[in-house]
Scaffold this motif. Structure first.
Motif, PDB file in Angstrom:
ATOM      1  N   ALA A 154      22.306 -20.445  27.668  1.00  0.00           N
ATOM      2  CA  ALA A 154      21.541 -21.349  28.536  1.00  0.00           C
ATOM      3  C   ALA A 154      22.088 -21.337  29.960  1.00  0.00           C
ATOM      4  O   ALA A 154      21.314 -21.393  30.928  1.00  0.00           O
ATOM      5  CB  ALA A 154      21.558 -22.767  27.973  1.00  0.00           C
ATOM      6  N   SER A 155      23.406 -21.234  30.115  1.00  0.00           N
ATOM      7  CA  SER A 155      23.976 -21.212  31.466  1.00  0.00           C
ATOM      8  C   SER A 155      23.597 -19.923  32.188  1.00  0.00           C
ATOM      9  O   SER A 155      23.358 -19.938  33.399  1.00  0.00           O
ATOM     10  CB  SER A 155      25.496 -21.396  31.429  1.00  0.00           C
ATOM     11  OG  SER A 155      26.120 -20.284  30.838  1.00  0.00           O
ATOM     12  N   LYS A 169      26.785 -23.596  18.807  1.00  0.00           N
ATOM     13  CA  LYS A 169      26.496 -24.401  19.997  1.00  0.00           C
ATOM     14  C   LYS A 169      27.082 -23.761  21.248  1.00  0.00           C
ATOM     15  O   LYS A 169      26.450 -23.775  22.312  1.00  0.00           O
ATOM     16  CB  LYS A 169      27.045 -25.816  19.828  1.00  0.00           C
ATOM     17  CG  LYS A 169      26.279 -26.650  18.811  1.00  0.00           C
ATOM     18  CD  LYS A 169      26.934 -28.001  18.630  1.00  0.00           C
ATOM     19  CE  LYS A 169      26.267 -28.790  17.528  1.00  0.00           C
ATOM     20  NZ  LYS A 169      26.979 -30.047  17.235  1.00  0.00           N
ATOM     21  N   ALA A 170      28.281 -23.182  21.141  1.00  0.00           N
ATOM     22  CA  ALA A 170      28.916 -22.548  22.294  1.00  0.00           C
ATOM     23  C   ALA A 170      28.115 -21.330  22.746  1.00  0.00           C
ATOM     24  O   ALA A 170      27.885 -21.140  23.952  1.00  0.00           O
ATOM     25  CB  ALA A 170      30.353 -22.137  21.953  1.00  0.00           C
ATOM     26  N   ALA A 188      24.982 -22.568  24.437  1.00  0.00           N
ATOM     27  CA  ALA A 188      25.283 -23.139  25.756  1.00  0.00           C
ATOM     28  C   ALA A 188      25.560 -22.046  26.776  1.00  0.00           C
ATOM     29  O   ALA A 188      25.106 -22.126  27.932  1.00  0.00           O
ATOM     30  CB  ALA A 188      26.476 -24.085  25.655  1.00  0.00           C
ATOM     31  N   TRP A 237      30.184 -25.586  16.059  1.00  0.00           N
ATOM     32  CA  TRP A 237      30.592 -25.479  17.452  1.00  0.00           C
ATOM     33  C   TRP A 237      30.446 -24.052  17.975  1.00  0.00           C
ATOM     34  O   TRP A 237      30.210 -23.842  19.158  1.00  0.00           O
ATOM     35  CB  TRP A 237      32.010 -25.993  17.670  1.00  0.00           C
ATOM     36  CG  TRP A 237      33.045 -25.389  16.752  1.00  0.00           C
ATOM     37  CD1 TRP A 237      33.516 -25.927  15.596  1.00  0.00           C
ATOM     38  CD2 TRP A 237      33.707 -24.133  16.916  1.00  0.00           C
ATOM     39  NE1 TRP A 237      34.443 -25.079  15.026  1.00  0.00           N
ATOM     40  CE2 TRP A 237      34.577 -23.965  15.823  1.00  0.00           C
ATOM     41  CE3 TRP A 237      33.651 -23.129  17.874  1.00  0.00           C
ATOM     42  CZ2 TRP A 237      35.386 -22.852  15.661  1.00  0.00           C
ATOM     43  CZ3 TRP A 237      34.456 -22.005  17.714  1.00  0.00           C
ATOM     44  CH2 TRP A 237      35.310 -21.876  16.623  1.00  0.00           C
ATOM     45  N   ASP A 252      20.047 -20.444  33.262  1.00  0.00           N
ATOM     46  CA  ASP A 252      19.999 -21.301  34.451  1.00  0.00           C
ATOM     47  C   ASP A 252      20.335 -20.513  35.713  1.00  0.00           C
ATOM     48  O   ASP A 252      19.687 -20.682  36.748  1.00  0.00           O
ATOM     49  CB  ASP A 252      20.956 -22.487  34.308  1.00  0.00           C
ATOM     50  CG  ASP A 252      20.501 -23.495  33.268  1.00  0.00           C
ATOM     51  OD1 ASP A 252      19.314 -23.449  32.866  1.00  0.00           O
ATOM     52  OD2 ASP A 252      21.339 -24.310  32.840  1.00  0.00           O
TER      53      ASP A 252
END
Length: 161
Positions: free
Chosen positions: A142-143, A135-136, A139, A132, A146
């Motif tokens: 990725a944000s 993954k955090a 993420a 996790w 974006d």
């Protein structure tokens, strides 16, 4: 021992100056620098543990870090230029007060990138890494990607012909 105290005093003075000059932005820079150092140290340690350390790869890592520093400097300069344009071109304004944005986005992206690399290095050193956590970090990176992509969206390939 005096030499060590002098180094500590210089580090504290540099951190204090950055904090006084840049406030929270200075802390962001300090966090990024610490992440770069920790990544280099953990990457070197992981390579030594695996018996794969080489001075060429270590130098490549330093060049990579230099490229990141240059990229952050470019984003800081760009933020300054945008601020000057907004302050001095009549009729040109944004619905918000523009101080810094691109440099913050760039620094945060690099911090998440470094944290991901540090986590990978810790795994290569034998530490169990919670899935996790990786993954955090991915993420969050990725944000930020974006958010940056929304600033300069790519054109459709059909329109580029």
């Amino acid at each position: 021992m005096e030499h060590v105290s002098g180094i500590k005093a210089a580090i504290v003075a540099a951190i204090g100056c950055l904090s006084a000059l840049w406030g929270w932005f200075g802390w962001l820079v300090i966090i990024w620098i610490c992440c770069m150092l920790l990544d280099y140290i953990t990457g070197s340690a992981a390579a030594l543990r695996a018996g794969e350390w080489s001075s060429k790869v270590a130098r490549d890592g330093i060049w990579h870090k230099l490229g990141a520093i240059i990229t952050v400097l470019v984003s800081i300069i760009l933020d300054g230029v945008i601020g000057l344009i907004l302050d001095n071109v009549p009729g040109l304004s944004l619905p918000i007060d523009y101080v810094v944005f691109l440099s913050v986005l760039t620094l945060v992206w690099y911090i998440f990138t470094e944290l991901g690399s540090i986590t990978e290095n810790a795994g290569r050193l034998g530490a169990p890494i919670p899935s996790w956590l990786a993954k955090a970090i991915a993420a969050l990176e990725a944000s930020v990607d974006d958010a940056g992509d929304k600033l300069a969206p790519e054109e459709d390939e059909d329109k580029q012909t």
